[in-house]
Every structure is written in C-alpha cells, then in structure tokens.
Scaffold this active site. Structure first.
Site, short mmCIF file in Angstrom:
data_model
loop_
_atom_site.label_atom_id
_atom_site.label_comp_id
_atom_site.label_asym_id
_atom_site.label_seq_id
_atom_site.Cartn_x
_atom_site.Cartn_y
_atom_site.Cartn_z
N HIS A 73 0.70 -0.83 0.12
CA HIS A 73 0.23 0.40 -0.34
C HIS A 73 0.75 1.11 0.40
O HIS A 73 0.40 2.37 -0.31
CB HIS A 73 -1.18 0.30 1.10
N ASP A 74 2.34 1.02 0.82
CA ASP A 74 2.89 2.66 0.36
C ASP A 74 3.84 2.37 -1.00
O ASP A 74 3.74 3.72 -0.87
CB ASP A 74 4.02 1.92 1.70
N ASP A 81 7.37 5.88 0.35
CA ASP A 81 7.87 7.18 1.53
C ASP A 81 7.91 7.21 2.45
O ASP A 81 7.25 8.40 3.26
CB ASP A 81 8.43 9.20 0.27
N GLU A 95 -4.30 9.16 4.08
CA GLU A 95 -4.32 7.60 2.54
C GLU A 95 -4.40 5.65 3.59
O GLU A 95 -5.45 5.63 2.92
CB GLU A 95 -3.23 6.76 2.26
N ASP A 235 3.54 -18.94 1.96
CA ASP A 235 3.56 -19.90 1.25
C ASP A 235 2.21 -19.85 0.11
O ASP A 235 1.71 -19.11 -0.07
CB ASP A 235 3.38 -21.59 1.62
#
Length: 310
Positions: A73-74, A81, A95, A235
């Site tokens: 998500h970043d 950042d 966000e 996995d």
C-alpha cells in the site's frame, strides 16, 4: 498461505514479480539505496527492528500480515516514502482512511518499533525504511523467505490519498492483487442473492457461515480466510486453492482462469521454491520503487505526522 494484500491479506502479488517487474520496468533503480545503509550512523538499526518484530509477533500474530500489506500500500503508490502512515490533517486526507485501504490496521506497532529505534539513534532511521524492514521481517515470522533489502529511504511530507485509486486496484478490477483475509463486504456479491456457480461447493458453506448477511457491517470483524489450510504460513497454498475454485473474490477466479495468468498460477501452485523466488523478487521491486533519498524528504520524528519546520 499468506500472500500479498493481507488482512483482508496480504499480500500476494499476482504473478508476483512478473507483474511488478512490468509495472515498474521503466523506472531506474535509485543509487541512493544500498545494503546496510545505517552501518555507521545506527549499526543496530536492523537488529532492533528485527527483535521488535519478533516480540510484537509473539504477542499479536496478525501484525505480520499488516506489515506485509503496508509494503504494497505504501510502495505501490508512486513512492516508497511512508506516506501511508501519515494521519489526516485539515488539508489532506490520510491514505489510511480511503476505501482502497479498507482493513489496514496495527499502525501503532510501527510506532512502537520507531520509538525503539529512536531511543538508540534519534533522528536517523526513516519511517519508510522501518515500514519496509518490518514487512521483510514479518515475512520471515510467517515462515516465508528472508529477503535482503536495501535501505536509505527518506520520508515524504504529504499524503497521496488523492491519487491512490490510480495505483491500487479495487478487489474486482484487476488480478494484480490478491487478498489473504477478506472482509465480507468484498465478497457478498458472490454469495447473494445467488451463489456464484464457479465457487467450490465445500467452500460456499464456509463462506456463508462467515458472511451470513447480504449487507454486512463494514466495521464488524467479519473476515474470511482465503486459505483455510495454512492460514498463518506464507506459502504458495493460495494458488492451489484458486485452481480448485476455492478463491473468495472475483479476482481470484480470474487469476486462475485468465489465459494471461493461468500458466503462472499453475507454476506457482506446483513449485514452492519458484513461488518463494518470485515472491522475493516482487517484494524487492516494490521496496525500491521511486524512493526519496539523499536530501529529499525528511526523517520523521513520529511516523504519523510530518516534522514541524520553523
């Protein structure tokens, strides 16, 4: 299995590195990122983060899923950042509060890690590096591969909530993200008013038990595991499940049947070592996406707010 967009994840990257490499192919790797960036300025940084992850994971198992999902998500939204961690202000929406960030949580534990690092080396280690390294160590805690990660990222000073939808596809829009734990809000359309015939009959009973209401409460803890076999292990079981029509979302079904992706799904399902290799490559590519380095950005004192400049 735990994979890419977790918690609702996880964070499994469809085709893993295959798709990610294509998405970021036109971006040059930043020379500002290096292995062991803090060897002189804070030599204990990575060990502190690793020990904090172990401690927090021992107390709160689901934290590792959160840390892994944070990387996606970043880093997928324009730059790696730590913009994801910023709280809302009067001018900018966080966000974390957007629809595409539905289910993200456990940010307070990143604050715990940041505080531990700050006690050893004040104003040295960025939140962006802590976000990525905690994700890397979370992968290990879940039984996944150890992935060497470059450091040297600096923190951004603004939220990217306004452009987030450009980079993070919705659960029914793309096969680029697959969720490990999925909230009922995201999948009831496959159960009501009629059950999607593509679903495995045995899996339908489990899904209906977890999501008994056609209109679920988005704030309720109503999650369905995408992998009932090895839910706490990272996995390749997710791929085996979707080939057996045991995926939860429409994107799961599409990933297993689309001619562009089916061969990769089969290869991932068949070979755990191949999956680990491609998963590791995908994480590496994501973590090196357009970072701020050198004198760009800042080193936040607190991960949820930018520094005050006088």
């Amino acid at each position: 299995m735990v994979s890419s967009k977790a918690l609702i994840f996880f964070v499994l990257f469809s085709f893993s590195a295959v798709a990610l490499k294509s998405a970021f192919a036109d971006q040059e790797q930043d020379v500002g990122l290096v292995m062991n960036f803090y060897k002189d300025s804070c030599p204990q940084a990575e060990e502190i983060i690793r020990e904090q992850v172990k401690l927090l994971y021992k107390r709160h198992k689901n934290t590792a899923f959160s840390w892994l999902r944070n990387i996606f998500h970043d880093c997928a939204v324009e730059s790696c950042d730590a913009s994801l961690l910023l709280d809302s202000t009067r001018r900018d929406l966080s966000e974390k509060e957007t629809d595409r960030s539905f289910g993200l949580r456990n940010f307070r534990y990143l604050d715990t890690i940041k505080e531990a690092v700050e006690r050893e080396c004040p104003d040295v280690v960025s939140c962006a590096d802590i976000l990525v390294l905690s994700g890397r160590d979370g992968i290990v805690a879940l039984g996944g591969p150890y992935i060497p990660i470059k450091t040297g990222r600096r923190d951004g000073r603004r939220s990217r909530a306004d452009i987030l939808e450009k980079y993070l596809p919705d659960h029914n829009e793309s096969v680029s993200v697959v969720l490990e734990r999925t909230h009922c809000v995201k999948l009831v359309h496959r159960l009501y008013p009629e059950v999607d015939p593509a679903l495995h009959p045995d899996h339908v009973e489990h899904m209906l038990k977890k999501c008994p209401n056609e209109i679920p409460d988005p704030k309720a803890v109503q999650y369905v595991r995408n992998d009932r076999g090895t839910p706490m292990i990272l996995d390749n079981n997710y791929y085996r499940n979707i080939l057996d029509n045991k995926g939860l979302l429409q994107v799961d079904h599409d990933l297993a049947n689309d001619k562009r992706t089916k061969s990769y799904v089969k290869k991932m399902a068949k070979n755990q070592d191949y999956w680990a290799q491609e998963f590791s490559r995908g994480i590496t590519i994501l973590s090196e996406n357009n970072p701020l380095t050198g004198t760009e950005g800042e080193i936040r004192k607190q991960c949820n707010v930018v520094n005050k400049h006088h």
